[in-house]
Design an enzyme around this catalytic site. Structure first.
Site: not given
Ligand code: LMR
Length: 392
Positions: A127, A207, A242
């Site tokens: 992420w 996480d 989510k």
């Molecule tokens: C994503 O990866 O799209 C989600 O976790 C939203 C975000 O805050 O980035």
């Protein structure tokens, strides 16, 4: 003084929301930011949350301060869903509420840093905000490859990273529904990771932002629970964005596991003062609604049905994409069926991603990540045809 600042690029995922909004094509498809959508393309408030909010309006008699740890009833009610109902395991875990999963990650890394961590091992891609938080805290990122080209977890890369690691390092892992690849560890791999992490002495941070959206609430937590059992210390960052659909309410928690009670209390006190200096106290409403859902058996059942519905729908989208594998041979769509959660990575280059946007109104992250839940029975055919066009 403010003149000294240089402009920062907007977060790429959040910028995509704006680009999508400005596109006037009625059949545009949003596969960008990770929000769940129904087959009608909506992101409704959960029925269970609506029910809980009605109770909350009736019963809440004060909005006075709670403290940096937030709603402890919420933190305790959530705990068995994450760590299981085994009292022995829960006994050495303390948690506090945070502003979303992001707040939990931020706090976990900050307390790790306060404890002497200077470097964080993390599978990439991850992420994107993970790297941004590390940079902001001044922690070094030591990346290793998360997934192989065959779409499996690259355990050899993780083993190599851990071989050179020790005290002063943290290992940041995704519990399940890996963002962005959808590639999760098998239980055998979790066992191996637990043994290696224990030997190396790294601090493990997990996480968990998508529990229930992969294989099931219990299944998606199995690796995390194995790690909790195997390690003396571990930090768990949790998001309800989510699996309770509470995105903008910012509902998360950080749980600390430590076998030594005194260390547990000391770590908790550090988290408490770091939170106080950052956001003082987390927002209340969403966490209070979750507490109501989990304390009312009818609402709990309704919530579990809603999570099941989401997961079933996403598995069916994955199956539809996998079935189109032979139409776009280079993309290996068949792998998507064995992966989990909201996201998958498509082997598309920058030009192809740009053509999908310009020629077909398909919006996805520049990394090739798609949000599976952006696909519906109404648009999946168009999406596959668009993929055929840009890869043909
Ligand atoms: C994503 O990866 O799209 C989600 O976790 C939203 C975000 O805050 O980035």
């Amino acid at each position: 003084m403010l003149e000294n600042l240089s402009a920062q690029a907007p977060d790429a995922l959040l910028a995509l929301i704006k680009l999508y909004g400005a596109d006037t094509r009625p059949d545009k498809i949003d596969l960008g930011v990770g929000v769940y959508r129904t087959d009608e393309g909506a992101t409704p408030v959960f029925r269970s949350i609506k029910g809980a909010e009605r109770q909350l309006v009736e019963e809440q008699d004060s909005k006075s301060y709670l403290g940096p740890e937030g709603d402890t009833g919420f933190v305790d009610a959530l705990k068995p869903y994450i760590f299981g109902k085994d009292e022995a395991r829960g006994g050495s875990i303390e948690g506090m509420q945070t502003p979303g999963g992001t707040g939990a990650v931020r706090l976990a890394l900050a307390v790790a840093q306060a404890a002497g961590v200077t470097r964080v091992l993390m599978g990439t891609p991850s992420w994107p905000n993970h790297a941004q938080i590390l940079k902001d805290l001044g922690l070094e990122l030591a990346g290793f490859n998360h997934a192989t080209v065959e779409g499996k977890a690259d355990l050899a890369a993780l083993e190599e990273a851990l071989a050179g690691a020790g005290a002063g390092d943290a290992l940041l892992l995704h519990a399940s529904c890996h963002n962005p690849t959808g590639v999760d560890y098998t239980m055998d791999q979790w066992e191996r990771i637990a043994a290696l992490a224990k030997d190396s002495g790294v601090l493990v941070i997990i996480d968990s932002a998508y529990q229930g959206l992969g294989q099931g609430m219990e299944e998606d937590a199995a690796g995390l629970r194995l790690m909790v059992d195997a390690l003396d210390e571990l930090l768990t960052c949790y998001s309800c964005d989510k699996n309770f659909g509470l995105y903008r309410d910012r509902v998360g928690a950080l749980y600390i596991k430590a076998n030594d009670d005194e260390v547990l209390e000391r770590t908790f006190s550090n988290c408490n003062s770091l939170a106080r200096a950052s956001w003082s106290m987390p927002p209340d409403h969403g966490a209070a609604a979750v507490r109501h859902v989990l304390r009312d058996s009818d609402l709990t059942r309704q919530w579990q049905d809603e999570v099941d519905e989401m997961r079933t729908r996403m598995r069916s989208v994955r199956a539809k994409l996998a079935a189109a594998d032979n139409r776009v041979p280079g993309l290996d769509l068949k792998q998507l069926e064995n992966q989990n959660g909201l996201f998958a990575m498509l082997k598309l280059d920058k030009d192809q991603i740009e053509r999908l946007r310009k020629d077909h109104g398909v919006y996805m992250a520049g990394s090739g990540r798609i949000n599976i839940a952006g696909l519906t029975s109404g648009n999946v055919g168009k999406f596959i045809a668009a993929l055929e066009d840009v890869t043909g």
